[in-house]
Design a protein around this motif. Structure first.
Motif, PDB file in Angstrom:
ATOM      1  N   MET A   1      -6.289  -4.297 -14.894  1.00  0.00           N
ATOM      2  CA  MET A   1      -5.886  -3.502 -13.731  1.00  0.00           C
ATOM      3  C   MET A   1      -6.457  -2.088 -13.876  1.00  0.00           C
ATOM      4  N   THR A   2      -7.159  -1.668 -12.860  1.00  0.00           N
ATOM      5  CA  THR A   2      -7.728  -0.321 -12.841  1.00  0.00           C
ATOM      6  C   THR A   2      -6.877   0.548 -11.931  1.00  0.00           C
ATOM      7  N   LYS A   3      -6.459   1.707 -12.457  1.00  0.00           N
ATOM      8  CA  LYS A   3      -5.658   2.645 -11.669  1.00  0.00           C
ATOM      9  C   LYS A   3      -6.537   3.784 -11.187  1.00  0.00           C
ATOM     10  N   ILE A   4      -6.558   3.957  -9.865  1.00  0.00           N
ATOM     11  CA  ILE A   4      -7.382   4.981  -9.228  1.00  0.00           C
ATOM     12  C   ILE A   4      -6.470   5.872  -8.388  1.00  0.00           C
ATOM     13  N   ALA A   5      -6.682   7.180  -8.454  1.00  0.00           N
ATOM     14  CA  ALA A   5      -5.927   8.094  -7.599  1.00  0.00           C
ATOM     15  C   ALA A   5      -6.899   8.973  -6.837  1.00  0.00           C
ATOM     16  N   LEU A   6      -6.618   9.136  -5.546  1.00  0.00           N
ATOM     17  CA  LEU A   6      -7.394  10.030  -4.702  1.00  0.00           C
ATOM     18  C   LEU A   6      -6.544  11.259  -4.436  1.00  0.00           C
ATOM     19  N   PHE A   7      -7.163  12.414  -4.543  1.00  0.00           N
ATOM     20  CA  PHE A   7      -6.453  13.668  -4.327  1.00  0.00           C
ATOM     21  C   PHE A   7      -7.130  14.453  -3.216  1.00  0.00           C
ATOM     22  N   CYS A   8      -6.316  14.944  -2.272  1.00  0.00           N
ATOM     23  CA  CYS A   8      -6.848  15.782  -1.197  1.00  0.00           C
ATOM     24  C   CYS A   8      -5.858  16.907  -0.935  1.00  0.00           C
ATOM     25  N   ALA A   9      -6.055  17.624   0.141  1.00  0.00           N
ATOM     26  CA  ALA A   9      -5.214  18.788   0.415  1.00  0.00           C
ATOM     27  C   ALA A   9      -3.734  18.429   0.498  1.00  0.00           C
ATOM     28  N   ALA A  10      -3.395  17.385   1.245  1.00  0.00           N
ATOM     29  CA  ALA A  10      -1.985  17.020   1.396  1.00  0.00           C
ATOM     30  C   ALA A  10      -1.706  15.565   1.017  1.00  0.00           C
ATOM     31  N   GLY A  11      -2.735  14.821   0.639  1.00  0.00           N
ATOM     32  CA  GLY A  11      -2.547  13.418   0.294  1.00  0.00           C
ATOM     33  C   GLY A  11      -2.520  12.512   1.510  1.00  0.00           C
ATOM     34  N   MET A  12      -2.772  13.075   2.689  1.00  0.00           N
ATOM     35  CA  MET A  12      -2.684  12.276   3.910  1.00  0.00           C
ATOM     36  C   MET A  12      -4.046  11.759   4.373  1.00  0.00           C
ATOM     37  N   SER A  13      -5.040  12.621   4.360  1.00  0.00           N
ATOM     38  CA  SER A  13      -6.344  12.195   4.887  1.00  0.00           C
ATOM     39  C   SER A  13      -6.967  11.094   4.039  1.00  0.00           C
ATOM     40  N   THR A  14      -6.569  10.992   2.788  1.00  0.00           N
ATOM     41  CA  THR A  14      -7.120   9.940   1.933  1.00  0.00           C
ATOM     42  C   THR A  14      -6.371   8.625   2.081  1.00  0.00           C
ATOM     43  N   SER A  15      -5.226   8.621   2.728  1.00  0.00           N
ATOM     44  CA  SER A  15      -4.425   7.398   2.842  1.00  0.00           C
ATOM     45  C   SER A  15      -5.166   6.271   3.554  1.00  0.00           C
ATOM     46  N   MET A  16      -5.916   6.601   4.613  1.00  0.00           N
ATOM     47  CA  MET A  16      -6.681   5.578   5.321  1.00  0.00           C
ATOM     48  C   MET A  16      -7.781   5.027   4.404  1.00  0.00           C
ATOM     49  N   LEU A  17      -8.408   5.905   3.640  1.00  0.00           N
ATOM     50  CA  LEU A  17      -9.453   5.472   2.712  1.00  0.00           C
ATOM     51  C   LEU A  17      -8.863   4.579   1.621  1.00  0.00           C
ATOM     52  N   VAL A  18      -7.677   4.906   1.149  1.00  0.00           N
ATOM     53  CA  VAL A  18      -6.992   4.082   0.150  1.00  0.00           C
ATOM     54  C   VAL A  18      -6.810   2.662   0.686  1.00  0.00           C
ATOM     55  N   ALA A  24     -11.146  -3.769   0.266  1.00  0.00           N
ATOM     56  CA  ALA A  24     -12.427  -4.094  -0.373  1.00  0.00           C
ATOM     57  C   ALA A  24     -12.188  -4.739  -1.734  1.00  0.00           C
ATOM     58  N   ALA A  25     -11.216  -4.236  -2.475  1.00  0.00           N
ATOM     59  CA  ALA A  25     -10.895  -4.797  -3.791  1.00  0.00           C
ATOM     60  C   ALA A  25     -10.342  -6.206  -3.651  1.00  0.00           C
ATOM     61  N   GLU A  26      -9.500  -6.410  -2.650  1.00  0.00           N
ATOM     62  CA  GLU A  26      -8.898  -7.726  -2.411  1.00  0.00           C
ATOM     63  C   GLU A  26      -9.983  -8.765  -2.095  1.00  0.00           C
ATOM     64  N   VAL A  27     -10.916  -8.382  -1.228  1.00  0.00           N
ATOM     65  CA  VAL A  27     -12.011  -9.274  -0.854  1.00  0.00           C
ATOM     66  C   VAL A  27     -12.852  -9.654  -2.077  1.00  0.00           C
ATOM     67  N   LYS A  28     -13.047  -8.696  -2.988  1.00  0.00           N
ATOM     68  CA  LYS A  28     -13.868  -8.930  -4.176  1.00  0.00           C
ATOM     69  C   LYS A  28     -13.072  -9.515  -5.345  1.00  0.00           C
ATOM     70  N   GLY A  29     -11.753  -9.629  -5.166  1.00  0.00           N
ATOM     71  CA  GLY A  29     -10.917 -10.171  -6.237  1.00  0.00           C
ATOM     72  C   GLY A  29     -10.762  -9.229  -7.420  1.00  0.00           C
ATOM     73  N   ILE A  30     -10.808  -7.922  -7.144  1.00  0.00           N
ATOM     74  CA  ILE A  30     -10.666  -6.910  -8.193  1.00  0.00           C
ATOM     75  C   ILE A  30      -9.233  -6.396  -8.200  1.00  0.00           C
ATOM     76  N   GLU A  31      -8.622  -6.401  -9.386  1.00  0.00           N
ATOM     77  CA  GLU A  31      -7.248  -5.900  -9.498  1.00  0.00           C
ATOM     78  C   GLU A  31      -7.264  -4.390  -9.667  1.00  0.00           C
ATOM     79  N   VAL A  32      -6.733  -3.707  -8.671  1.00  0.00           N
ATOM     80  CA  VAL A  32      -6.662  -2.245  -8.707  1.00  0.00           C
ATOM     81  C   VAL A  32      -5.319  -1.763  -8.180  1.00  0.00           C
TER      82      VAL A  32
END
Length: 102
Positions: A1-18, A24-32
């Motif tokens: 399992m790979t843990k990734i965190a995205l950080f932005c000004a308020a944590g909101m604009s990155t939510s859609m990207l998350v 994308a990870a689900e389609v590729k079968g990658i556990e993240v």
């Protein structure tokens, strides 16, 4: 399992990207585990993290972020602006995994 965190000004604009990265990870079968947080809370969210990514709008904090992340052995980088702007979850996921050495 790979843990990734995205950080932005308020944590909101990155939510859609998350969401797109998770799909994308689900389609590729990658556990993240991918989460978004305000950059002001970075130090609180580094334990157990494999990689930290900064939104381009907070790229100016990279030197400060490197200092905090280096103490925990967490690689950190700024998400490429084009991939962020296009909300390209697949490319940002690949970028994160490469940075994490996965």
């Amino acid at each position: 399992m790979t843990k990734i965190a995205l950080f932005c000004a308020a944590g909101m604009s990155t939510s859609m990207l998350v969401s797109k990265m998770r799909k994308a990870a689900e389609v590729k079968g990658i556990e993240v585990e991918i989460d978004a947080h305000p950059e002001s809370q970075m130090a609180k969210h580094l334990d157990g993290l494999n990689v930290a990514l900064l939104g381009p709008q907070v790229g100016y904090i990279l030197p400060k972020a490197k200092k905090v992340c280096d103490e925990k052995g967490v690689p950190v980088a700024v998400i490429p602006t084009v991939d962020y702007g296009m909300m390209n979850g697949e490319k940002v996921l690949a970028f994160a995994l490469k940075l994490a050495g996965k």
